[in-house]
Design a protein around this motif. Structure first.
Motif, PDB file in Angstrom:
ATOM      1  N   THR A  36      -3.040 -78.083 114.658  1.00  0.00           N
ATOM      2  CA  THR A  36      -2.950 -79.776 115.083  1.00  0.00           C
ATOM      3  C   THR A  36      -3.160 -80.769 113.993  1.00  0.00           C
ATOM      4  O   THR A  36      -4.533 -80.384 113.482  1.00  0.00           O
ATOM      5  N   GLU A  74       6.821 -84.877 120.425  1.00  0.00           N
ATOM      6  CA  GLU A  74       5.549 -83.981 119.944  1.00  0.00           C
ATOM      7  C   GLU A  74       4.277 -84.721 119.732  1.00  0.00           C
ATOM      8  O   GLU A  74       3.199 -84.046 119.295  1.00  0.00           O
ATOM      9  N   ASN A  75       4.461 -85.981 119.750  1.00  0.00           N
ATOM     10  CA  ASN A  75       3.101 -86.914 119.370  1.00  0.00           C
ATOM     11  C   ASN A  75       2.236 -87.253 120.542  1.00  0.00           C
ATOM     12  O   ASN A  75       2.818 -87.551 121.524  1.00  0.00           O
ATOM     13  N   SER A  89      -0.555 -84.371 116.664  1.00  0.00           N
ATOM     14  CA  SER A  89       0.545 -83.951 116.318  1.00  0.00           C
ATOM     15  C   SER A  89       0.723 -82.744 115.730  1.00  0.00           C
ATOM     16  O   SER A  89      -0.212 -82.290 114.995  1.00  0.00           O
ATOM     17  N   ARG A  91       2.868 -81.972 113.508  1.00  0.00           N
ATOM     18  CA  ARG A  91       3.543 -81.901 112.008  1.00  0.00           C
ATOM     19  C   ARG A  91       2.393 -81.706 110.933  1.00  0.00           C
ATOM     20  O   ARG A  91       1.181 -81.923 111.295  1.00  0.00           O
ATOM     21  N   PRO A  92       2.732 -81.372 109.804  1.00  0.00           N
ATOM     22  CA  PRO A  92       1.647 -81.300 108.687  1.00  0.00           C
ATOM     23  C   PRO A  92       0.926 -82.308 108.445  1.00  0.00           C
ATOM     24  O   PRO A  92       1.640 -83.589 108.533  1.00  0.00           O
ATOM     25  N   LEU A  96       2.467 -86.633 107.416  1.00  0.00           N
ATOM     26  CA  LEU A  96       2.145 -87.514 108.634  1.00  0.00           C
ATOM     27  C   LEU A  96       1.192 -88.567 108.384  1.00  0.00           C
ATOM     28  O   LEU A  96       1.453 -89.826 108.564  1.00  0.00           O
ATOM     29  N   GLU A  99       3.107 -91.268 106.237  1.00  0.00           N
ATOM     30  CA  GLU A  99       3.893 -92.081 106.930  1.00  0.00           C
ATOM     31  C   GLU A  99       3.366 -93.054 107.886  1.00  0.00           C
ATOM     32  O   GLU A  99       3.785 -94.315 107.939  1.00  0.00           O
ATOM     33  N   ALA A 200       2.936 -76.401 117.344  1.00  0.00           N
ATOM     34  CA  ALA A 200       4.336 -76.396 117.325  1.00  0.00           C
ATOM     35  C   ALA A 200       4.951 -75.509 118.504  1.00  0.00           C
ATOM     36  O   ALA A 200       5.988 -75.969 119.207  1.00  0.00           O
ATOM     37  N   GLU A 203       5.395 -77.250 122.042  1.00  0.00           N
ATOM     38  CA  GLU A 203       6.347 -78.302 122.074  1.00  0.00           C
ATOM     39  C   GLU A 203       7.638 -77.527 122.267  1.00  0.00           C
ATOM     40  O   GLU A 203       8.325 -77.989 123.028  1.00  0.00           O
TER      41      GLU A 203
END
Length: 214
Positions: A36, A74-75, A89, A91-92, A96, A99, A200, A203
């Motif tokens: 996470t 996913e967030n 999230s 995501r890596p 992230l 971004e 992950a 999700e």
């Protein structure tokens, strides 16, 4: 990634994570969620509304109100006390973070919590009874969709209530071992089932809940 493939985090290394048997189904289910990313968002003065609108690429258009969180895909975006929100999230984290910094340039400070938190999901028929043993809050006042920063078992943590019998906890990694020992002792009367799952995979198993309005 399935539950069996997820490794327990380093902050719980050496602890007994096998759970506690019960005569019937365990009253408390503890899911250790790995992988996470937790990113802090702190809007600059007067820029909270603009910062919320700039989060559209992540599925959000406003920052949740004090004491609330919202989910999209996913967030998860959660108020985390004062002028701080957490974007959570699977995501890596490095990608992230970049971004998010680009989206919020000039609007908010963004930083990564790295491995600073243990994410733990508590559910089951005795989840509320267990939580009440250590939480200083009146859980009846925290309905699903609300978040709070509070003390639990002498540990300051971030609590999200996902459902009537479901809680998501972000626990400082430095306190994770002592918190887990309290959890195992306090859940003994109910029975404790333990799983370790990659974020992950959560999700993959369930549809994304609708975002909550502020």
């Amino acid at each position: 990634m399935c539950a069996a493939e997820a490794r327990s985090p380093f902050c719980l290394e050496g602890l007994d994570l096998t759970g506690i048997p019960a005569a019937g189904p365990a009253g408390v289910e503890a899911r250790i969620v790995t992988g996470t990313a937790v990113l802090r968002i702190m809007p600059f003065h007067g820029q909270a509304a603009a910062a919320g609108a700039a989060l559209a690429p992540f599925g959000f258009t406003t920052l949740p109100a004090m004491g609330r969180f919202a989910e999209e895909g996913e967030n998860r975006l959660a108020w985390a006390a004062g002028n701080c929100w957490h974007l959570i999230s699977p995501r890596p984290a490095p990608a992230l973070e970049q971004e998010l910094k680009q989206a919020l340039a000039g609007l908010a400070a963004v930083s990564s919590a790295g491995g600073g938190f243990l994410r733990l999901q508590i559910s089951g028929t005795a989840a509320c009874a267990l939580m009440a043993k250590g939480c200083v809050l009146d859980l009846d006042r925290i309905e699903p969709g609300r978040s709070a920063v509070s003390l639990m078992a002498h540990t300051k943590l971030h609590l999200h209530r996902r459902a009537d019998m479901g809680f998501d906890l972000l626990i400082p990694a430095s306190h994770a071992a002592s918190f887990w020992e309290w959890l195992a002792m306090s859940a003994a009367e109910f029975g404790l089932a333990v799983q370790t799952t990659a974020a992950a995979a959560l999700e993959d198993r369930a549809p994304a809940p609708a975002a909550l309005s502020a």
